[in-house]
Design a protein around this motif. Structure first.
Motif, PDB file in Angstrom:
ATOM      1  N   ILE A 209       0.851  -1.198   0.000  1.00 36.82           N
ATOM      2  CA  ILE A 209       0.000   0.000   0.000  1.00 36.82           C
ATOM      3  C   ILE A 209       0.884   1.244   0.000  1.00 36.82           C
ATOM      4  CG2 ILE A 209      -1.658   1.341   1.376  1.00 36.82           C
ATOM      5  CD1 ILE A 209      -2.952  -1.067   0.005  1.00 36.82           C
ATOM      6  N   GLU A 210       1.918   1.235   0.835  1.00 35.93           N
ATOM      7  CA  GLU A 210       2.836   2.385   0.893  1.00 35.93           C
ATOM      8  C   GLU A 210       3.628   2.524  -0.398  1.00 35.93           C
ATOM      9  OE1 GLU A 210       5.205   2.723   4.445  1.00 35.93           O
ATOM     10  OE2 GLU A 210       3.518   2.080   5.696  1.00 35.93           O
ATOM     11  N   GLU A 211       4.114   1.411  -0.954  1.00 34.56           N
ATOM     12  CA  GLU A 211       4.858   1.442  -2.217  1.00 34.56           C
ATOM     13  C   GLU A 211       4.037   2.077  -3.327  1.00 34.56           C
ATOM     14  OE1 GLU A 211       6.293  -2.328  -3.668  1.00 34.56           O
ATOM     15  OE2 GLU A 211       7.144  -2.818  -1.700  1.00 34.56           O
ATOM     16  N   ASN A 212       2.756   1.707  -3.382  1.00 37.38           N
ATOM     17  CA  ASN A 212       1.870   2.188  -4.448  1.00 37.38           C
ATOM     18  C   ASN A 212       1.178   3.505  -4.103  1.00 37.38           C
ATOM     19  OD1 ASN A 212       2.559  -0.207  -5.695  1.00 37.38           O
ATOM     20  ND2 ASN A 212       0.665  -1.254  -5.131  1.00 37.38           N
ATOM     21  N   SER A 213       1.469   4.051  -2.933  1.00 43.26           N
ATOM     22  CA  SER A 213       0.850   5.297  -2.457  1.00 43.26           C
ATOM     23  C   SER A 213      -0.679   5.232  -2.524  1.00 43.26           C
ATOM     24  CB  SER A 213       1.365   6.498  -3.258  1.00 43.26           C
ATOM     25  OG  SER A 213       2.748   6.630  -3.110  1.00 43.26           O
ATOM     26  N   ASN A 214      -1.226   4.147  -1.994  1.00 32.80           N
ATOM     27  CA  ASN A 214      -2.675   3.929  -2.025  1.00 32.80           C
ATOM     28  C   ASN A 214      -3.312   4.036  -0.643  1.00 32.80           C
ATOM     29  OD1 ASN A 214      -3.071   3.519  -4.777  1.00 32.80           O
ATOM     30  ND2 ASN A 214      -2.561   1.358  -4.652  1.00 32.80           N
ATOM     31  N   GLN A 215      -2.717   4.811   0.257  1.00 33.61           N
ATOM     32  CA  GLN A 215      -3.233   4.887   1.617  1.00 33.61           C
ATOM     33  C   GLN A 215      -4.674   5.385   1.665  1.00 33.61           C
ATOM     34  OE1 GLN A 215      -0.246   6.041   0.650  1.00 33.61           O
ATOM     35  NE2 GLN A 215       1.325   5.417   2.119  1.00 33.61           N
ATOM     36  N   GLN A 216      -4.987   6.367   0.833  1.00 34.55           N
ATOM     37  CA  GLN A 216      -6.338   6.935   0.853  1.00 34.55           C
ATOM     38  C   GLN A 216      -7.369   5.912   0.347  1.00 34.55           C
ATOM     39  OE1 GLN A 216      -6.745  10.549  -1.409  1.00 34.55           O
ATOM     40  NE2 GLN A 216      -8.258  11.353   0.027  1.00 34.55           N
ATOM     41  N   SER A 217      -7.052   5.214  -0.720  1.00 34.15           N
ATOM     42  CA  SER A 217      -7.958   4.185  -1.245  1.00 34.15           C
ATOM     43  C   SER A 217      -8.072   3.017  -0.267  1.00 34.15           C
ATOM     44  CB  SER A 217      -7.453   3.670  -2.592  1.00 34.15           C
ATOM     45  OG  SER A 217      -7.457   4.700  -3.546  1.00 34.15           O
ATOM     46  N   TYR A 218      -6.977   2.701   0.411  1.00 35.69           N
ATOM     47  CA  TYR A 218      -6.965   1.630   1.416  1.00 35.69           C
ATOM     48  C   TYR A 218      -7.887   1.986   2.586  1.00 35.69           C
ATOM     49  CZ  TYR A 218      -4.846  -1.575   4.870  1.00 35.69           C
ATOM     50  OH  TYR A 218      -4.615  -2.523   5.828  1.00 35.69           O
ATOM     51  N   ALA A 219      -7.792   3.222   3.056  1.00 40.37           N
ATOM     52  CA  ALA A 219      -8.661   3.677   4.144  1.00 40.37           C
ATOM     53  C   ALA A 219     -10.128   3.633   3.719  1.00 40.37           C
ATOM     54  CB  ALA A 219      -8.271   5.080   4.578  1.00 40.37           C
ATOM     55  N   LYS A 220     -10.390   4.009   2.484  1.00 40.28           N
ATOM     56  CA  LYS A 220     -11.759   3.986   1.952  1.00 40.28           C
ATOM     57  C   LYS A 220     -12.271   2.539   1.869  1.00 40.28           C
ATOM     58  CE  LYS A 220     -14.275   6.266  -1.756  1.00 40.28           C
ATOM     59  NZ  LYS A 220     -14.137   7.026  -3.006  1.00 40.28           N
ATOM     60  N   LEU A 221     -11.419   1.617   1.428  1.00 41.49           N
ATOM     61  CA  LEU A 221     -11.791   0.207   1.357  1.00 41.49           C
ATOM     62  C   LEU A 221     -12.147  -0.327   2.737  1.00 41.49           C
ATOM     63  CD1 LEU A 221     -11.941  -2.579  -0.115  1.00 41.49           C
ATOM     64  CD2 LEU A 221      -9.497  -2.808   0.424  1.00 41.49           C
ATOM     65  N   LEU A 222     -11.324  -0.034   3.721  1.00 44.92           N
ATOM     66  CA  LEU A 222     -11.595  -0.511   5.082  1.00 44.92           C
ATOM     67  C   LEU A 222     -12.882   0.095   5.644  1.00 44.92           C
ATOM     68  CD1 LEU A 222      -8.038  -0.633   6.668  1.00 44.92           C
ATOM     69  CD2 LEU A 222      -9.397  -2.501   5.717  1.00 44.92           C
ATOM     70  N   PHE A 223     -13.150   1.355   5.310  1.00 44.54           N
ATOM     71  CA  PHE A 223     -14.394   1.975   5.768  1.00 44.54           C
ATOM     72  C   PHE A 223     -15.600   1.302   5.125  1.00 44.54           C
ATOM     73  CE2 PHE A 223     -17.718   5.291   5.534  1.00 44.54           C
ATOM     74  CZ  PHE A 223     -17.959   5.400   6.896  1.00 44.54           C
ATOM     75  N   HIS A 224     -15.520   1.014   3.828  1.00 39.60           N
ATOM     76  CA  HIS A 224     -16.634   0.335   3.153  1.00 39.60           C
ATOM     77  C   HIS A 224     -16.855  -1.058   3.747  1.00 39.60           C
ATOM     78  CE1 HIS A 224     -16.257   3.023  -0.656  1.00 39.60           C
ATOM     79  NE2 HIS A 224     -16.994   3.579   0.285  1.00 39.60           N
ATOM     80  N   CYS A 225     -15.783  -1.755   4.064  1.00 40.50           N
ATOM     81  CA  CYS A 225     -15.916  -3.073   4.702  1.00 40.50           C
ATOM     82  C   CYS A 225     -16.549  -2.934   6.084  1.00 40.50           C
ATOM     83  CB  CYS A 225     -14.553  -3.752   4.797  1.00 40.50           C
ATOM     84  SG  CYS A 225     -13.953  -4.341   3.205  1.00 40.50           S
ATOM     85  N   THR A 226     -16.196  -1.885   6.788  1.00 45.31           N
ATOM     86  CA  THR A 226     -16.811  -1.637   8.094  1.00 45.31           C
ATOM     87  C   THR A 226     -18.310  -1.404   7.939  1.00 45.31           C
ATOM     88  OG1 THR A 226     -14.765  -0.742   9.008  1.00 45.31           O
ATOM     89  CG2 THR A 226     -16.800  -0.114  10.116  1.00 45.31           C
TER      90      THR A 226
END
Length: 137
Positions: A33-50
């Motif tokens: 996630i850090e390598e691909n600079s996808n932190q914002q999309s990752y946070a959004k994914l986790l929120f949708h799963c929540t």
């Protein structure tokens, strides 16, 4: 509500029940996630799963209410009868049995959908396959 509110705490309940280091290779995932600079999309994914995870509990609550209303209604139980306790206990037994079918199956389906959505999102964000995302067993 606790599952949803916990999303903004240090230990979200989603991580406790579903997305944890006993199932997923979190170090590898976080590194990608850090390598691909996808932190914002990752946070959004986790929120949708929540939200999906929270929805399963909400639907379970609503279904449980209606199952209880059905089996404990005055149409089903004569609360003034001599054997009212026995009738009530039988109704609670039926609520338990039907709860497995009416509540357990939809919750299981929601959890499977949540897991599949999480895996699909993680594959998209990290480029890793399922066997790379999850810890070997």
């Amino acid at each position: 509500m606790a599952v949803l509110v916990s999303h903004w705490t240090k230990t979200p309940l989603l991580n406790t029940f579903l997305y944890n280091d006993q199932i997923f290779d979190l170090k590898r995932i976080n590194g990608r996630i850090e390598e691909n600079s996808n932190q914002q999309s990752y946070a959004k994914l986790l929120f949708h799963c929540t939200l999906i995870f929270t929805s399963s509990f909400f639907i379970s609550t609503v279904l449980n209410f209606f199952v209880a209303q059905y089996f404990l209604s005055p149409d089903k139980i004569d609360y003034s009868a001599v054997n009212a306790r026995e009738l009530y206990n039988n109704a609670v037994g039926k609520i338990t049995w039907w709860g497995f079918l009416v509540i357990g199956l939809p919750m299981t389906a929601f959890l499977v959908c949540c897991m599949l959505y999480l895996l699909k999102g993680l594959r998209r964000l990290t480029g890793l396959e399922n066997d790379e995302l999850m810890l070997p067993r």
